[in-house]
Design a protein around this motif. Structure first.
Motif, PDB file in Angstrom:
ATOM      1  N   THR A 234       0.827  -1.206   0.000  1.00  7.80           N
ATOM      2  CA  THR A 234       0.000   0.000   0.000  1.00  7.80           C
ATOM      3  C   THR A 234       0.867   1.265   0.000  1.00  7.80           C
ATOM      4  OG1 THR A 234      -1.715  -1.219   1.198  1.00  7.80           O
ATOM      5  CG2 THR A 234      -1.941   1.154   1.185  1.00  7.80           C
ATOM      6  N   LEU A 235       2.122   1.134   0.407  1.00 11.68           N
ATOM      7  CA  LEU A 235       3.036   2.276   0.441  1.00 11.68           C
ATOM      8  C   LEU A 235       3.498   2.641  -0.974  1.00 11.68           C
ATOM      9  CD1 LEU A 235       5.345   1.146   3.397  1.00 11.68           C
ATOM     10  CD2 LEU A 235       3.423   2.729   3.512  1.00 11.68           C
ATOM     11  N   ASP A 236       3.968   3.871  -1.122  1.00  4.36           N
ATOM     12  CA  ASP A 236       4.575   4.217  -2.413  1.00  4.36           C
ATOM     13  C   ASP A 236       5.955   3.557  -2.495  1.00  4.36           C
ATOM     14  OD1 ASP A 236       6.454   5.817  -1.000  1.00  4.36           O
ATOM     15  OD2 ASP A 236       5.225   7.619  -1.251  1.00  4.36           O
ATOM     16  N   GLU A 237       6.564   3.591  -3.654  1.00  4.75           N
ATOM     17  CA  GLU A 237       7.811   2.870  -3.890  1.00  4.75           C
ATOM     18  C   GLU A 237       8.916   3.324  -2.948  1.00  4.75           C
ATOM     19  OE1 GLU A 237      10.878   1.802  -7.577  1.00  4.75           O
ATOM     20  OE2 GLU A 237       9.015   2.890  -7.952  1.00  4.75           O
ATOM     21  N   ALA A 238       9.024   4.616  -2.720  1.00  6.07           N
ATOM     22  CA  ALA A 238      10.053   5.138  -1.815  1.00  6.07           C
ATOM     23  C   ALA A 238       9.804   4.660  -0.383  1.00  6.07           C
ATOM     24  CB  ALA A 238      10.061   6.660  -1.868  1.00  6.07           C
ATOM     25  N   GLY A 239       8.531   4.599   0.019  1.00  8.15           N
ATOM     26  CA  GLY A 239       8.189   4.164   1.367  1.00  8.15           C
ATOM     27  C   GLY A 239       8.532   2.704   1.611  1.00  8.15           C
ATOM     28  N   ARG A 240       8.350   1.846   0.576  1.00 14.88           N
ATOM     29  CA  ARG A 240       8.617   0.420   0.747  1.00 14.88           C
ATOM     30  C   ARG A 240      10.085   0.150   1.078  1.00 14.88           C
ATOM     31  NH1 ARG A 240       4.651  -0.068  -3.357  1.00 14.88           N
ATOM     32  NH2 ARG A 240       6.181  -0.209  -5.052  1.00 14.88           N
ATOM     33  N   ARG A 241      10.953   1.045   0.664  1.00 12.24           N
ATOM     34  CA  ARG A 241      12.386   0.883   0.953  1.00 12.24           C
ATOM     35  C   ARG A 241      12.665   0.882   2.454  1.00 12.24           C
ATOM     36  NH1 ARG A 241      16.950   5.445  -0.579  1.00 12.24           N
ATOM     37  NH2 ARG A 241      18.693   4.439   0.473  1.00 12.24           N
ATOM     38  N   TYR A 242      11.842   1.604   3.206  1.00 14.12           N
ATOM     39  CA  TYR A 242      12.064   1.738   4.646  1.00 14.12           C
ATOM     40  C   TYR A 242      11.018   0.991   5.475  1.00 14.12           C
ATOM     41  CZ  TYR A 242      15.297   5.374   3.165  1.00 14.12           C
ATOM     42  OH  TYR A 242      16.334   6.053   2.577  1.00 14.12           O
ATOM     43  N   CYS A 243      10.342   0.042   4.864  1.00 11.87           N
ATOM     44  CA  CYS A 243       9.362  -0.781   5.587  1.00 11.87           C
ATOM     45  C   CYS A 243       9.748  -2.245   5.411  1.00 11.87           C
ATOM     46  CB  CYS A 243       7.947  -0.530   5.046  1.00 11.87           C
ATOM     47  SG  CYS A 243       6.661  -1.422   5.942  1.00 11.87           S
ATOM     48  N   HIS A 244      10.071  -2.912   6.509  1.00 10.82           N
ATOM     49  CA  HIS A 244      10.614  -4.266   6.480  1.00 10.82           C
ATOM     50  C   HIS A 244       9.598  -5.236   7.097  1.00 10.82           C
ATOM     51  CE1 HIS A 244      14.432  -2.121   5.842  1.00 10.82           C
ATOM     52  NE2 HIS A 244      14.031  -1.347   6.844  1.00 10.82           N
ATOM     53  N   ASN A 245       9.158  -6.198   6.321  1.00 12.99           N
ATOM     54  CA  ASN A 245       8.188  -7.182   6.789  1.00 12.99           C
ATOM     55  C   ASN A 245       8.930  -8.396   7.343  1.00 12.99           C
ATOM     56  OD1 ASN A 245       5.983  -8.744   7.341  1.00 12.99           O
ATOM     57  ND2 ASN A 245       5.431  -9.138   5.199  1.00 12.99           N
ATOM     58  N   LEU A 246       9.065  -8.485   8.664  1.00 15.58           N
ATOM     59  CA  LEU A 246       9.741  -9.614   9.308  1.00 15.58           C
ATOM     60  C   LEU A 246       8.755 -10.625   9.880  1.00 15.58           C
ATOM     61  CD1 LEU A 246      12.764  -7.950  11.165  1.00 15.58           C
ATOM     62  CD2 LEU A 246      12.564  -8.712   8.796  1.00 15.58           C
ATOM     63  N   ALA A 247       7.465 -10.454   9.608  1.00 15.75           N
ATOM     64  CA  ALA A 247       6.457 -11.411  10.103  1.00 15.75           C
ATOM     65  C   ALA A 247       6.752 -12.789   9.515  1.00 15.75           C
ATOM     66  CB  ALA A 247       5.062 -10.957   9.711  1.00 15.75           C
ATOM     67  N   GLY A 248       6.905 -13.772  10.380  1.00 17.99           N
ATOM     68  CA  GLY A 248       7.200 -15.127   9.942  1.00 17.99           C
ATOM     69  C   GLY A 248       8.673 -15.387   9.704  1.00 17.99           C
ATOM     70  N   GLU A 249       9.509 -14.369   9.772  1.00 15.27           N
ATOM     71  CA  GLU A 249      10.944 -14.533   9.519  1.00 15.27           C
ATOM     72  C   GLU A 249      11.763 -14.623  10.799  1.00 15.27           C
ATOM     73  OE1 GLU A 249      12.741 -11.868   6.790  1.00 15.27           O
ATOM     74  OE2 GLU A 249      11.242 -12.179   5.220  1.00 15.27           O
ATOM     75  N   THR A 250      11.234 -14.111  11.895  1.00 14.87           N
ATOM     76  CA  THR A 250      11.976 -14.117  13.158  1.00 14.87           C
ATOM     77  C   THR A 250      11.486 -15.233  14.061  1.00 14.87           C
ATOM     78  OG1 THR A 250      10.404 -12.559  14.135  1.00 14.87           O
ATOM     79  CG2 THR A 250      12.384 -11.628  13.121  1.00 14.87           C
ATOM     80  N   LYS A 251      12.408 -15.796  14.813  1.00 15.55           N
ATOM     81  CA  LYS A 251      12.020 -16.631  15.948  1.00 15.55           C
ATOM     82  C   LYS A 251      11.559 -15.691  17.065  1.00 15.55           C
ATOM     83  CE  LYS A 251      15.449 -20.160  14.803  1.00 15.55           C
ATOM     84  NZ  LYS A 251      16.678 -20.843  15.229  1.00 15.55           N
ATOM     85  N   LEU A 252      10.854 -16.238  18.048  1.00 14.63           N
ATOM     86  CA  LEU A 252      10.363 -15.402  19.150  1.00 14.63           C
ATOM     87  C   LEU A 252      11.520 -14.692  19.836  1.00 14.63           C
ATOM     88  CD1 LEU A 252       8.050 -14.375  20.911  1.00 14.63           C
ATOM     89  CD2 LEU A 252       8.240 -16.481  22.270  1.00 14.63           C
ATOM     90  N   GLU A 253      12.627 -15.393  20.047  1.00 17.11           N
ATOM     91  CA  GLU A 253      13.799 -14.797  20.689  1.00 17.11           C
ATOM     92  C   GLU A 253      14.262 -13.550  19.938  1.00 17.11           C
ATOM     93  OE1 GLU A 253      17.421 -14.851  23.206  1.00 17.11           O
ATOM     94  OE2 GLU A 253      15.446 -15.772  23.412  1.00 17.11           O
ATOM     95  N   GLN A 254      14.321 -13.645  18.610  1.00 16.18           N
ATOM     96  CA  GLN A 254      14.773 -12.512  17.792  1.00 16.18           C
ATOM     97  C   GLN A 254      13.763 -11.376  17.817  1.00 16.18           C
ATOM     98  OE1 GLN A 254      15.099 -15.048  14.352  1.00 16.18           O
ATOM     99  NE2 GLN A 254      17.337 -14.849  14.302  1.00 16.18           N
ATOM    100  N   ALA A 255      12.470 -11.724  17.798  1.00 17.12           N
ATOM    101  CA  ALA A 255      11.438 -10.692  17.842  1.00 17.12           C
ATOM    102  C   ALA A 255      11.513  -9.904  19.146  1.00 17.12           C
ATOM    103  CB  ALA A 255      10.053 -11.317  17.680  1.00 17.12           C
ATOM    104  N   VAL A 256      11.765 -10.587  20.257  1.00 16.35           N
ATOM    105  CA  VAL A 256      11.904  -9.904  21.554  1.00 16.35           C
ATOM    106  C   VAL A 256      13.057  -8.906  21.507  1.00 16.35           C
ATOM    107  CG1 VAL A 256      12.489 -10.224  23.991  1.00 16.35           C
ATOM    108  CG2 VAL A 256      10.855 -11.781  22.895  1.00 16.35           C
ATOM    109  N   ILE A 257      14.185  -9.343  20.981  1.00  9.92           N
ATOM    110  CA  ILE A 257      15.367  -8.469  20.932  1.00  9.92           C
ATOM    111  C   ILE A 257      15.113  -7.261  20.036  1.00  9.92           C
ATOM    112  CG2 ILE A 257      17.789  -8.333  20.228  1.00  9.92           C
ATOM    113  CD1 ILE A 257      17.963 -11.368  20.936  1.00  9.92           C
ATOM    114  N   LEU A 258      14.488  -7.508  18.868  1.00  9.26           N
ATOM    115  CA  LEU A 258      14.243  -6.403  17.934  1.00  9.26           C
ATOM    116  C   LEU A 258      13.185  -5.434  18.461  1.00  9.26           C
ATOM    117  CD1 LEU A 258      14.418  -8.268  14.509  1.00  9.26           C
ATOM    118  CD2 LEU A 258      16.118  -6.716  15.498  1.00  9.26           C
ATOM    119  N   LEU A 259      12.183  -5.953  19.169  1.00 10.42           N
ATOM    120  CA  LEU A 259      11.202  -5.056  19.791  1.00 10.42           C
ATOM    121  C   LEU A 259      11.880  -4.162  20.830  1.00 10.42           C
ATOM    122  CD1 LEU A 259       8.114  -7.421  20.138  1.00 10.42           C
ATOM    123  CD2 LEU A 259       8.155  -5.257  18.894  1.00 10.42           C
ATOM    124  N   ALA A 260      12.843  -4.731  21.547  1.00 10.68           N
ATOM    125  CA  ALA A 260      13.591  -3.933  22.528  1.00 10.68           C
ATOM    126  C   ALA A 260      14.415  -2.851  21.839  1.00 10.68           C
ATOM    127  CB  ALA A 260      14.504  -4.845  23.354  1.00 10.68           C
TER     128      ALA A 260
END
Length: 349
Positions: A234-260
């Motif tokens: 839904t973002l414009d092309e420039a916006g997609r460059r700075y939006c990273h979809n990590l859903a399903g790519e991180t383990k819970l441990e990694q998600a905790v660290i990145l949320l921190a």
């Protein structure tokens, strides 16, 4: 004193249970607290300094498996626990401490647990309106805490520990540069779209944040991957460059660290919301039919936005794509205002 806790099976409940462990350690500094819970909980329990050991509960959520629970309990007898706290309300959850021969077995009255629990408490729900209050009350002798007003204030809210070096290393793993501060989005929810802020609202907010110099990281399970892609596309092309979809790519441990590692988090009512609160991140939590009156985010840095009152048992919203109208009505500009205020407050601190 050696203590066994039979922990919850949901992310949010597991996070709130840390308030019990913190309270037990405050009351009994010499206590060794082991927590038996599903194996996926280990990344959370390992970041709770009050927990001595995480013991895996190998049985599924609905399985009685009487002989297996007997085997588990018998295998724990050599640990010589003096107390057990059973947090789930089911009959089967009380079996392992009983079979382990633990002298004092505490929990709220639930599913026919007479005898299995010998310190059985009767819950006055209006007196303890929050789940965290119900957990904490178990730390004290029966009858001592007649209502939430009797609990020592402030409550010891959940707090997970993450080291700075872990944040840097994990961010690098996912190619998240330090060029822009990160705002985390948690656009999923366990019970479907009725509890989700619409993806197009998340996209509009992301566009504003990216224009303001942030990068956006989307968190969630593999089930949330598609929602994350909807937001990105839904973002414009420039916006997609700075939006990273990590859903399903991180383990819970990694998600905790990145949320921190996030400067702030915007989230639906979900397990990740409770993790972000326990990491003490500036947090905007968006509620629709589910209510924050029972399980709110436990953080002074959290702001809840909800436009309706009461609890509504809704699995599918009345609007297009299953969204609930009360969440559609929360506009991105309102969320941006709350987020900006939180970030300004953080900078002044």
């Amino acid at each position: 004193m050696k203590i066994l806790v039979i922990g919850p099976s949901w992310v949010g409940d597991m996070m709130m249970s840390q308030s019990l462990y913190r309270t037990l350690k405050a009351e009994h500094p010499d206590a060794e607290i082991d927590v038996m819970a599903p194996a996926w909980c280990r990344p959370l329990l390992s970041r709770m300094p009050e927990v001595n050991e995480a013991l895996a509960m190998p049985l599924g959520h609905g399985a009685l498996a009487l002989s297996e629970r007997y085997r588990l309990g018998k295998a724990l007898r050599h640990k010589k626990y003096q107390r057990a706290y059973v947090l789930p309300g089911s009959f089967k959850s009380a079996l392992v401490p009983f079979f382990a021969g633990i002298p004092q077995r505490t929990g709220w009255r639930g599913e026919m647990r007479y005898g299995l629990l010998n310190d059985l408490r009767v819950l006055d729900k209006p007196a303890f309106p929050l789940m965290v209050e119900r957990y904490v009350a178990l730390a004290y002798d029966a009858g001592r805490m007649k209502s939430a007003r009797d609990l020592p204030q402030p409550l010891l809210w959940p707090r997970l520990q993450v080291e700075e070096q872990e944040k840097i290393e994990t961010a690098a793993q996912f190619s998240l540069t330090a060029e822009r501060p990160i705002i985390g989005f948690c656009p999923g929810a366990e019970f479907g779209p009725a509890k989700r802020w619409p993806h197009y609202h998340y996209a509009a907010l992301a566009q504003q944040l990216i224009a303001a110099g942030y990068q956006v990281v989307l968190f969630g399970s593999a089930k949330d991957r598609e929602t994350g892609e909807q937001i990105r596309q839904t973002l414009d092309e420039a916006g997609r460059r700075y939006c990273h979809n990590l859903a399903g790519e991180t383990k819970l441990e990694q998600a905790v660290i990145l949320l921190a590692h996030c400067h702030a988090v915007v989230t639906n009512d979900s397990g990740l919301m409770h993790i972000a609160a326990a990491l003490n991140r500036p947090l905007v939590a968006l509620y629709g039919p589910s209510s924050p009156d029972f399980t709110p985010p436990l953080s002074q840095q959290a702001r809840v936005i909800r436009l309706i009152t009461g609890y509504h048992k809704v699995r599918k919203g009345e609007a297009e794509q299953g969204y609930h109208q009360s969440l559609i009505d929360i506009q991105p500009t309102r969320v941006m205002e709350e987020l900006t205020a939180l970030l300004s407050q953080q900078e002044r601190a």
